[in-house]
Enzyme design. Structure first.
Site, mmCIF file in Angstrom:
data_model
loop_
_atom_site.group_PDB
_atom_site.id
_atom_site.type_symbol
_atom_site.label_atom_id
_atom_site.label_comp_id
_atom_site.label_asym_id
_atom_site.label_seq_id
_atom_site.Cartn_x
_atom_site.Cartn_y
_atom_site.Cartn_z
ATOM 1 N N LYS A 1 45.382 29.247 29.561
ATOM 2 C CA LYS A 1 45.481 30.506 29.720
ATOM 3 C C LYS A 1 46.091 31.031 28.564
ATOM 4 O O LYS A 1 46.669 30.410 27.658
ATOM 5 C CB LYS A 1 46.037 31.159 30.713
ATOM 6 C CG LYS A 1 45.404 30.937 31.998
ATOM 7 C CD LYS A 1 44.384 31.485 32.519
ATOM 8 C CE LYS A 1 43.728 31.299 33.848
ATOM 9 N NZ LYS A 1 43.282 29.866 33.834
ATOM 10 N N SER B 1 37.512 30.882 32.910
ATOM 11 C CA SER B 1 38.399 31.680 32.961
ATOM 12 C C SER B 1 38.536 32.227 31.607
ATOM 13 O O SER B 1 39.477 33.362 31.452
ATOM 14 C CB SER B 1 39.476 31.485 33.920
ATOM 15 O OG SER B 1 40.157 30.307 33.107
#
Lengths: 143, 414
Positions: free
Chosen positions: A100, A63
Site C-alpha cells: 500500500k 488494490s
C-alpha cells in the site's frame, strides 16, 4: 574426520567483470568496434541499489491498480530505504503482508490502496504493524 | 578490537522474516528431520536442548503449538550472505566464521551506540536480529557475545576495567574452544572459571593443553593470538554425505547414493579447479540400539589426481563393496575427496597414457557442469546415480519456500 564447512553463494546479481575487447578473428580484420565495447546494460544494476537488502515479492490482487501495480506483478523491495510518507511499501499488519502507499497525517499513519474500490486503512496504534520494505520498482509482464 | 556478530536463533529468525505470524515457539529440524537444530526463545524456555532428537520432544512441542520447519539451507545460506554483506558496509575486515557468525576487526574500541547501529542496520536490511560482543581478542569477543545474548542487551563490550569480574563468573565450558570434554578435565584440576584459566602458568597450559591451550590463555589475558582470517583457507578436502530417510540394506541402493555424493563432490572440486589425490568412503550402520552407530570406512590413494566423476564413482563403488555387509541396515553413507591439489600442479603418473584421453575427460566434465548449471542440477548425470528422485532421499516434510532463490516461491503480498 575433519569437518569441512563451506558456503555457496546463490546466484544473485550478476555483475560481470569488464568485457575483454578481444576479437575472435585471428586472420582478417579486427572489428572496428573493439575499442568501443562497453558493458552490456544490466537490469540488476539499474533496479537494485542495495543487493543485500533487496527482495522480490509477487502481488496478488488489484488494490494498487491505479499506482500501476497489477495482480501477478513482481515488486522490487528495498529494505534499506527509510519508509517515509508517500512511498509505496510492503507492510505487515497483524501478521499479513500487504502492499500500500504509506501516508502520514499528523500522528496518524494510513495505508492507502490506489483503487477506489478499496477503503483507506488507518493503522491502529494497537495493531501489530511494521513496514517490511520500500517498493522501488514494479515489474509488469506486457505479453 | 574484535567484534563478534552472531545472529540470534538464526534459522528461526530467517523463517520469521518471511512469515511474521511466527511470533510463538518455532523449531527448525536438521537434515532428515532428525534433530532440533534451531530454537526460538520460547522453545529454549521449554528446556529443550540444542540438537535434541525431534521424536523425543514432538509431543511437548505440539502441546505448546510450536511451528516446526525442516531446514531450508537455500534460504539460510542466502540470508547469511545478506547479513555478511551488510556487515561489510561497516568495515572491510570481516571474517565469516560460520553461517551465522562473523568477526569484525576495528583498530580502536567502539562506543556501544556504534555497535547498536550495526545491529540496527542488519535488522533493517535483512530482518535478522544480531548480538555483538566486543573485546581485545577473539576469545574474549566470543565471551562478550555470549554475555550479550544472556543479558538480552544485544551489545556487550568487555573493557579492561571490568574483565576480571566478568571472567570470574564465566563457566569454563562456555569458553570458545573448551567444550564439555576439556571443561571436565579442567574442572578435575580445580579450574572452574575463565578467570582461573587466565591465571594459570604458561608452562602448565602448554603441558596440559598444548600450544592451542596456551594461546587460549593468552587470549583471555587480552593478548591477541588469533588474527582475522579474511580468506577462507584453501580447501584440503570435500566431504559429501547425507542420512537416509529410512535405513537401507540393499547394496545397489547404497551404490546409487554413494555415486551421487561422488558426483556432487567432484562438481564442487572442479569448481575450484582442483583434483583429488585421495578418496574415502564411509558407511554408518543403523543399529537396533538407537545410540550406537558404528562407522565403517575405507580409502585409497589415487594413481593420479583427478576430478573425473566416472572414474571416482568406479573407485568409490569398489571401496563400498569392501565395507558392505549383507543384512546390515545402513543409515548414512558418505565420501571424502582428499589431498586436493590445483589442477595445474597435478603430478603425472609415469604409466598413464596422457594427452587425448585426459583432455577428453576434461571436456566432458566441463560440458556436464555447464549443462547442469544452465538447466538445473542433475540434468546430466551418471547412470550409477540412479533415478532423479531416489528412495534414499532426505525427509524434508516441513520445509518453507525458497523465498529468495526461486521465482515461483517468492513471497506473495496482497
Amino acid at each position: 574426520m575433519k569437518q569441512v564447512k563451506e558456503f555457496f553463494k546463490p546466484h544473485g546479481t550478476q555483475t560481470d567483470p569488464l568485457p575483454i575487447a578481444d576479437s575472435p578473428v585471428q586472420a582478417g580484420f579486427p572489428s572496428p568496434a573493439d575499442d568501443y565495447i562497453e558493458k552490456r546494460l544490466d537490469l540488476n544494476e539499474m533496479m537494485i541499489q542495495h543487493p543485500a537488502a533487496t527482495f522480490f515479492v509477487r502481488v496478488e490482487g488489484d488494490s494498487m491498480m491505479d499506482a500501476g501495480i497489477r495482480s501477478g506483478d513482481i515488486l522490487v523491495v528495498d529494505r534499506s530505504l527509510e519508509p517515509v510518507s508517500g512511498k509505496i511499501v510492503v507492510a505487515v499488519v497483524n501478521g499479513d503482508f500487504t502492499v500500500k502507499r504509506l501516508v502520514q497525517k499528523g500522528k496518524k499513519v494510513y495505508l492507502c490502496p490506489e483503487n477506489p474500490q478499496f477503503p483507506n486503512f488507518c493503522v491502529d496504534p494497537e495493531s501489530d504493524f511494521e513496514v517490511w520494505g520500500v517498493v522501488t520498482y514494479v515489474i509488469h509482464r506486457a505479453i | 578490537m574484535f567484534a563478534l556478530v552472531d545472529c540470534n536463533n538464526f534459522y528461526v529468525s530467517c523463517e520469521r522474516v518471511f512469515n511474521p505470524r511466527l511470533k510463538g515457539p518455532v523449531a527448525v529440524l536438521s537434515n532428515n528431520d532428525g534433530c532440533i537444530v534451531a530454537r526460538s526463545q520460547e522453545v529454549k524456555d521449554l528446556g529443550i536442548p540444542m540438537g535434541a532428537p525431534f521424536f523425543k520432544y514432538k509431543e511437548l512441542l505440539e502441546r505448546h503449538r510450536t511451528t516446526v520447519f525442516s531446514s531450508n539451507y537455500t534460504l539460510y545460506g542466502d540470508m547469511s550472505d545478506r547479513v555478511m554483506e551488510t556487515l561489510k558496509t561497516f568495515t572491510p575486515d570481516v571474517q565469516v566464521y560460520s553461517i551465522d557468525e562473523a568477526f569484525l576487526y576495528f583498530p580502536t574500541v567502539k562506543e556501544a551506540e556504534e555497535l547498536h547501529a550495526i545491529r540496527q542496520r542488519v535488522k533493517q536490511w535483512t530482518g535478522i536480529p544480531v548480538s555483538i560482543g566486543m573485546a581485545r581478542t577473539k576469545t574474549l569477543s566470543k565471551m562478550a557475545n555470549h554475555l550479550a545474548k544472556k543479558q538480552k542487551s544485544g551489545v556487550v563490550i568487555l573493557e579492561d576495567g571490568d574483565i576480571a569480574q566478568r571472567l570470574q563468573n564465566f563457566p569454563i565450558e562456555d569458553i570458545w574452544g573448551i567444550g564439555r570434554q576439556y571443561g571436565s578435565f579442567l574442572r578435575s584440576k580445580g579450574i572452574r572459571t575463565a578467570l582461573q584459566l587466565r591465571d594459570v602458568e604458561d608452562a602448565w597450559a602448554r603441558k596440559h593443553m598444548t600450544v592451542v591451550g596456551l594461546r587460549m590463555v593468552w587470549e583471555l589475558r587480552g593478548i591477541s593470538c588469533l588474527p582475522l582470517e579474511e580468506l577462507p583457507l584453501a580447501k584440503k578436502s570435500v566431504i559429501c554425505s547425507k542420512s537416509f530417510g529410512h535405513p537401507i540394506t540393499d547394496f545397489e541402493e547404497l551404490c546409487e547414493a554413494t555415486s551421487s555424493y561422488v558426483a556432487r563432490a567432484c562438481e564442487k572440486i572442479r569448481k575450484y579447479d582442483s583434483q583429488a589425490t585421495f578418496l574415502s568412503v564411509f558407511a554408518v550402520v543403523h543399529d537396533r540400539d538407537d545410540h550406537y552407530y558404528p562407522t565403517y570406512k575405507n580409502s585409497i590413494t589415487l594413481t593420479e589426481p583427478t576430478a573425473y566423476t566416472p572414474h571416482l564413482i568406479t573407485e568409490a563403488k569398489k571401496l563400498l563393496a569392501t565395507l558392505y555387509r549383507e543384512g546390515a541396515r545402513y543409515r548414512k553413507t558418505g565420501i571424502m575427496l582428499g589431498g586436493l591439489v590445483p589442477k595445474t600442479h597435478a603430478q603425472l603418473d609415469l604409466f598413464e597414457t596422457h594427452g587425448k584421453r585426459k583432455e577428453q575427460q576434461d571436456k566432458m566434465m566441463t560440458v556436464l557442469d555447464r549443462l547442469n548449471a544452465e538447466y538445473g542440477k542433475k540434468v546430466l548425470r551418471s547412470a550409477a546415480e540412479g533415478k532423479p528422485t531416489p528412495q534414499w532421499g532426505m525427509r524434508r516434510n516441513m520445509r518453507s519456500p525458497a523465498y529468495t532463490t526461486k521465482w515461483n516461491e517468492i513471497l506473495t503480498v496482497l
